[in-house]
Scaffold this active site. Structure first.
Site, PDB file in Angstrom:
ATOM      1  N   LYS A   4       0.735  -1.196   0.072  1.00 37.57           N
ATOM      2  CA  LYS A   4       0.145   0.083  -0.099  1.00 37.57           C
ATOM      3  C   LYS A   4       0.914   1.342  -0.093  1.00 37.57           C
ATOM      4  O   LYS A   4       0.383   2.163  -0.509  1.00 37.57           O
ATOM      5  CB  LYS A   4      -1.055  -0.020   1.337  1.00 37.57           C
ATOM      6  CG  LYS A   4      -1.899   1.013   1.330  1.00 37.57           C
ATOM      7  CD  LYS A   4      -2.944   0.913   2.585  1.00 37.57           C
ATOM      8  CE  LYS A   4      -3.827   2.165   2.791  1.00 37.57           C
ATOM      9  NZ  LYS A   4      -4.615   1.994   3.714  1.00 37.57           N
ATOM     10  N   GLU A  51     -10.952   6.639   5.186  1.00 39.19           N
ATOM     11  CA  GLU A  51     -10.865   5.826   6.268  1.00 39.19           C
ATOM     12  C   GLU A  51     -11.325   6.434   7.551  1.00 39.19           C
ATOM     13  O   GLU A  51     -12.329   5.894   8.174  1.00 39.19           O
ATOM     14  CB  GLU A  51      -9.468   5.129   6.702  1.00 39.19           C
ATOM     15  CG  GLU A  51      -8.895   4.399   5.575  1.00 39.19           C
ATOM     16  CD  GLU A  51      -7.454   3.850   5.714  1.00 39.19           C
ATOM     17  OE1 GLU A  51      -7.028   4.397   6.665  1.00 39.19           O
ATOM     18  OE2 GLU A  51      -7.070   3.314   4.853  1.00 39.19           O
ATOM     19  N   ASP A 104      -6.258   8.149  13.042  1.00 39.62           N
ATOM     20  CA  ASP A 104      -6.034   7.036  12.368  1.00 39.62           C
ATOM     21  C   ASP A 104      -4.420   6.766  12.234  1.00 39.62           C
ATOM     22  O   ASP A 104      -4.021   7.235  11.373  1.00 39.62           O
ATOM     23  CB  ASP A 104      -6.775   7.009  10.942  1.00 39.62           C
ATOM     24  CG  ASP A 104      -6.816   5.569  10.302  1.00 39.62           C
ATOM     25  OD1 ASP A 104      -6.272   4.561  10.834  1.00 39.62           O
ATOM     26  OD2 ASP A 104      -7.576   5.469   9.317  1.00 39.62           O
TER      27      ASP A 104
END
Length: 649
Positions: free
Chosen positions: A116, A216, A240
């Site tokens: 990612k 997210e 996050d």
């Protein structure tokens, strides 16, 4: 046929598009089926929510009975799927997830992890990080997305992410006993246009119709149940911190509408970096630096032990183990905290900036929500709670919360929750290059998406038939300080005098954060459009630097913009005056022609000498005062000639 840049000589105002309070959903023909897993009547195809993570990934759906989000645990293997892909030497199909993880030690060169972090990036974006991976990343001296070499084959991060998504899809189909073809996939709020597009492409390669790319933090807020009641009004911060990325978002939830007020973060900061610091600590402590070079199995063993130590220290004060060969590894919680303190401080800096951008203080927040496995580290929890002045909420499993929220968003798209609307923001300003190399902003940083905005431009040269439109992303006034996203030509403009064509340049930023740019010449309806799909993204350092530079260099940027705009105005005046005198010399005296030529030359000399703004403006004023009387006289003559033989009723 000349092709010149689009010059904003006569900007004709801005316009904007606001998303409707309720999204209109396309209606599909109903399908009636029985879900063999739940035994319930299934009215329509399941849409799953997917958290495609750096370290771990998982898939969730809304259970048809309780209408609650559930993380899928296929065959009791756990809901978490490690984001690891192993390619067997015999050329068999790749192995993904739990079964692939052991190969990080036994066959690391053919086992890919943390892919990612590579999405939407070229080799140059990785800086010195490329050497930290246990597999071969190719430096091909191009601006295209990086390639990973496995044996004699090459894979892009999109290919590898698709393999992870295929595994998630297969697990969902096996557990639910029904085909899964549609999904919502989450990304960090700070993912740029290229990274979002790469994520969507990976989904397509995995055979999924990606209905929405969702930030997210927004998904996390949904999972915590905030905003699902239409009467609820809250302002929350979502912190996050995952394995490879960090972002913080400030959200306002009011009457079922999710509005992201600001976002900030770092696409190269996460639990992996904590592990790396611990590996470096042990390497120095044991004098292993000389042994690590090229010893990939040893590198991987250290990395996995560092990850194990990080998790152990969340519950204990000390960790000890040993490497293959007998070298003892030890670390205390206090030592570990000291190592990672700079990383945690960087996240707090992002939190402070997000609050500033949202024009809020910590006292304005109703809740602070924790997301991502790395928030289990006690120092992270303590630092976040201290900064925001309240206990952070970590009541949900931080590994599952994003996927659960994605499942809720999928439920919204399916039309089952009609009282919720999500509005995200774009993290950097989008605009085009105008005369003098200036950045003309069209969609500002932290603008709500989906959105549409534009400006009107015209030509600067008689008979101009093409406009070259260059699209940039960044916060500086000069395009050379920003990042170029794309360039295209608007061709076939009818030849007209300069300033007469009207060209609308529109930016359409969709709900996934993907940008489409269109240019339309209104008189002829000539149009051209392009969807921005850059080959590489911004590094976290570049994003941070762009935002910081916009503040540090604000004063000089304004000064630079003013001098460029003044010079542009002067150059246009010279062009117009010379053209006017050439076309109308029969109506001017020799003295007027001589004085005008002298003053034009004077203005050219001031420009050539790089005069300051005030000097240029004084010379421009002098030229305008000189030419205004005879320009008015010539206009009156032209009107008189045009009216000869005509009667005014």
């Amino acid at each position: 046929m000349q092709s010149v840049r689009a010059y904003s000589i006569y900007p004709r105002g801005r316009f904007a598009y606001r998303a409707p309070r309720r999204l209109r959903l396309t209606l599909f023909m109903a399908k009636v089926a029985i879900n063999l897993s739940t035994g319930s009547l299934q009215q329509e195809e399941i849409i799953v929510g997917i958290d495609l993570g750096t370290t771990n990934s998982l898939v969730a759906y809304i259970h048809p009975d309780g209408r609650q989000p559930v993380a899928i645990n296929d065959q009791g293997r756990g809901s978490i799927v490690p984001s690891v892909v192993h390619f067997p030497a015999d050329g068999e199909a790749p192995i993904v997830g739990n079964e692939a993880k052991p190969y990080l030690l036994t066959n690391p060169e053919n086992t890919i992890y943390s892919v990612k972090r590579l999405l939407g990036k070229n080799y140059g974006d990785l800086g010195g990080h490329a050497a930290q991976y246990g597999y071969k990343i190719i430096d091909d001296n191009s601006e295209g997305m990086v390639k990973i070499r496995v044996g004699d084959r090459f894979y892009s991060p999109i290919d590898l992410s698709a393999e992870i998504l295929k595994e998630l899809r297969a697990r969902a189909e096996h557990a639910l006993k029904t085909p899964v073809n549609r999904a919502v996939i989450t990304v960090p709020a700070y993912f740029n246009d290229s990274q979002r597009q790469a994520t969507r492409d990976a989904g397509r390669l995995a055979g999924l119709d990606v209905l929405r790319i969702v930030n997210e933090p927004t998904a996390a807020a949904l999972a915590y149940g905030i905003g699902l009641s239409p009467d609820e009004e809250k302002t929350v911060a979502v912190y996050d911190l995952g394995g490879g990325t960090f972002d913080v978002s400030i959200l306002r939830i009011q009457q079922g509408i999710f509005e992201v007020l600001s976002t900030n973060g770092d696409t190269y900061l996460g639990g992996d970096d904590m592990d790396r610091l611990l590996v470096e600590h042990w390497t120095g402590q044991l004098g292993l630096a000389s042994q690590l070079g090229g010893n990939i199995p040893l590198q991987q063993e250290l990395r996995l032990l560092a990850e194990q130590a990080k998790k152990h220290l969340s519950q204990h004060d000390d960790f000890q183990d040993e490497l293959t060969g007998g070298s003892a590894l030890r670390i205390s919680k206090a030592e570990f905290n000291a190592l990672i303190q700079p990383l945690v401080d960087r996240t707090i800096t992002s939190c402070r900036q997000a609050l500033t951008d949202a024009q809020l203080s910590t006292a304005d927040l109703d809740a602070v929500l924790l997301v991502g496995g790395s928030t289990r580290v006690p120092l992270v929890y303590e630092s976040v709670s201290t900064f925001f002045g309240q206990q952070a909420n970590n009541s949900l499993n931080p590994d599952e919360v994003v996927a659960l929220g994605a499942a809720i968003q999928a439920d919204i798209l399916a039309g089952n929750r009609r009282d919720v609307l999500l509005l995200d923001v774009t993290p950097l300003t989008l605009g085009i290059e105008t005369m003098g190399g200036l950045m003309d902003p069209i969609i500002g940083r932290n603008s709500k998406i989906p959105t549409k905005a534009g400006r009107q431009y015209t030509t600067s040269v008689d008979g101009q038939v093409n406009l070259k439109i260059s699209v940039y992303q960044g916060e500086r006034d000069l395009v050379r300080e920003n990042r170029k996203l794309a360039e295209f030509d608007l061709r076939g403009i009818p030849a007209m005098p300069a300033g007469l064509p009207k060209v609308d340049v529109n930016f359409i930023l969709n709900a996934d954060g993907i940008l489409k740019v269109e240019a339309i010449e209104l008189r002829s309806n000539t149009r051209q459009a392009v969807e921005i799909k850059p080959q590489n993204g911004l590094t976290d350092e570049q994003v941070e630097q762009m935002l910081m530079d916009s503040l540090v260099h604000a004063k000089e940027d304004v000064a630079a913009r003013m001098i460029i705009e003044t010079r542009t105005m002067a150059e246009q005046l010279i062009y117009q005056v010379e053209r006017f005198v050439d076309k109308n010399s029969q109506y001017l005296t020799e003295e007027e022609i001589h004085e005008t030529a002298a003053q034009v030359q004077n203005l050219k000399d001031v420009l050539a000498a790089n005069g300051d703004k005030d000097a240029i403006m004084r010379t421009v004023d002098t030229l305008e005062e000189l030419t205004s009387p005879f320009a008015e006289r010539v206009m009156n003559i032209s009107i008189k000639q045009a009216m000869q033989g005509k009667r005014i009723e």
